[in-house]
Enzyme design. Structure first.
Site: not given
Ligand code: GLN
Length: 493
Positions: A68, A143, A167
């Site tokens: 990532k 994400s 994410s």
């Molecule tokens: N979708 C969640 C957010 O927008 C989790 C994101 C994540 O786990 N980095 O914060």
């Protein structure tokens, strides 16, 4: 060669390399060429040269890993999906990535993500959205959407991502692969570009549970550079369980009813029956504070983000606005130009929640709720071995279908967010299809129960027999060439 390599899981490829039946350089080149021809916008940078072969006894045998974008990689763009970090090439490599390299897994490429890991659809990337290999008109989740799409589409043998509220698990579910969020502290956060430091945790995204265990084994470990990291209490083992005899699975009322799409719920219930056939008992239970997890998360995570993101000021990293009058206008113009809308929304929310006069009412309250959620899980694990839920309330949705409604977007993490708030480990494995799209089954365990979770997931995986091969048909010509990176807004959205 490519088709032969593509048919293998990462662990199988590693075995073939060690047995002398396959060359690691050929595995690397096969995936490098596929990644460089990526039509999903899963990669923002792809490695160029084939690395020297890993040592003969290297446990990861030279099987390359996709990483990532928010992991710092020395000399390689590390932009966290943000324009404000455009062209940032860190002088060092994140511990998790370095551990994998030392285990013999070279860097294949950097994967697209929501900006600073804020999002559930990968549509918040400054480098364009990622497409889901099961249906390119849909999102891969976020994400870590690039990592999930890359593994599902066979553009990478395996990948790593980060999970703050879901994410890793949610994109794994939406792309039909395995994703695991380890216990908080199991993997060093050193060199991970921070979103919400008390929640962020790195973990694997893989084709199957065996690959997940192998990759995790070489990520974990205490790191003097991260004071919140802890020594993993045992070796992460290769899972081998065939049955779930005597395992008690708790099914929380709060996360398995209202708000879950009918097709997902149907698949979840069918998976529970499979668990019973394997010898598990199903026990209805409560997590009374879980419905408040999203509200607490959307105070705590933005609060921490607002502090972490203060460092992007145009002085130290990446972008600087070309024109300004004085220092303050340089800061504000840089941040206005460099951050996307969701990141700005979170900075404002977080700054507000932390401001004097509101701190106790919002941040203090959210921390109290967080403690209650952790207590709920503690009580649960006195009575059951694992808590199980659907990973995501829905299957992959259409690109653009939720971008105008932040709350609808946030609801994607309804079942995943309680877990990092309690610091616990959880895995998502593919449990079948609903309307032709993958559904994920989440298994949550007590702190440092990764080996037991992996064993249970493995037994269930064998019984389900999910076939993800149809998603691996995609690769095309229009993508960053090896050694090149994508520019902000350069994705094919
Ligand atoms: N979708 C969640 C957010 O927008 C989790 C994101 C994540 O786990 N980095 O914060």
């Amino acid at each position: 060669m490519s088709a032969e390599v593509l048919a293998l899981t990462a662990a199988q490829a590693g075995e073939r390399i060690r047995a002398g039946e396959l060359r690691s350089a050929d595995v690397f080149a096969a995936y490098r060429d596929r990644a460089a021809a990526d039509e999903l916008n899963a990669f923002v940078w792809v490695a160029d040269d084939v690395p020297a072969a890993a040592a003969a006894d290297a446990p990861l045998a030279g099987v390359p890993v996709a990483v990532k974008d928010l992991f710092c990689t020395e000399g390689v763009p590390s932009q966290a999906g943000s324009k404000i970090l455009e062209d940032y090439r860190p002088p060092y490599t994140a511990t998790a990535v370095r551990n994998l390299q030392q285990g013999g897994a070279p860097l294949l490429g950097k994967t697209n993500q929501d900006e600073f890991a804020m999002g559930s659809s990968n549509e918040n990337s400054a480098y364009g959205p990622v497409r889901n290999p099961w249906d390119p008109t849909r999102v891969p989740g976020g994400s870590s959407g690039g990592s999930a799409a890359a593994v599902a589409a066979g553009l990478a043998p395996w990948a790593i991502g980060t999970d703050t509220g879901g994410s890793i698990r949610q994109p794994a579910a939406l792309c039909g692969i395995v994703g695991m969020k380890p216990t908080y502290g199991a993997v060093s956060r050193y060199g991970m570009i921070a979103f919400a430091s008390s929640l962020d945790q790195a973990g694997p995204l893989t084709r199957d549970v065996t690959d997940c265990a192998l990759l995790l084994r070489h990520m974990v470990g205490q790191d003097p550079c991260d004071s919140t990291s802890v020594a993993f209490p045992e070796e992460v083992r290769t899972p081998s369980a065939e049955r779930l005899d005597g395992i008690r699975l708790g099914v929380p009322e709060e996360l398995t009813g209202e708000g879950i799409e009918p097709g997902v719920l149907e698949n979840f219930n069918a998976t529970l029956r499979t668990c019973e056939e394997l010898g598990a008992t199903i026990e209805p239970m409560r997590l009374p504070h879980a419905p408040h997890a999203l509200s607490a998360y959307y105070i705590i995570a933005p609060a921490e983000a607002s502090a972490n993101l203060a460092r992007y000021d145009g002085v130290r990293y990446g972008l600087r606005a070309p024109e300004y009058d004085d220092l303050l206008s340089m800061y504000t113009r840089t941040r206005r130009a460099g951050f996307g809308a969701e990141v700005k929304r979170r900075i404002m929310l977080g700054t507000y929640a932390l401001s004097s006069g509101y701190y106790d009412a919002y941040y203090g309250r959210a921390q109290q709720v967080r403690t209650k959620i952790a207590d709920d899980f503690r009580a649960a694990f006195a009575a059951v071995d694992f808590v199980v839920t659907p990973t995501s309330p829905n299957v992959a949705f259409g690109l653009g279908s939720k971008t105008d409604d932040p709350w609808a977007m946030y609801l994607n993490d309804y079942c995943t967010v309680p877990v990092p708030l309690a610091g616990l480990p959880a895995i998502s494995i593919p449990s079948g299809l609903s309307e032709g799209l993958p559904v994920g089954f989440q298994i949550i365990g007590g702190a440092f129960s990764e080996n037991r979770i992996l064993d249970a997931a493995y037994a269930l995986e064998q019984a389900i027999g999910f076939d993800g091969s149809s998603a691996r048909g995609i690769a095309g010509p229009d993508a960053p060439r090896p050694g090149q990176e994508r520019r902000p807004d350069g994705g094919k959205g």
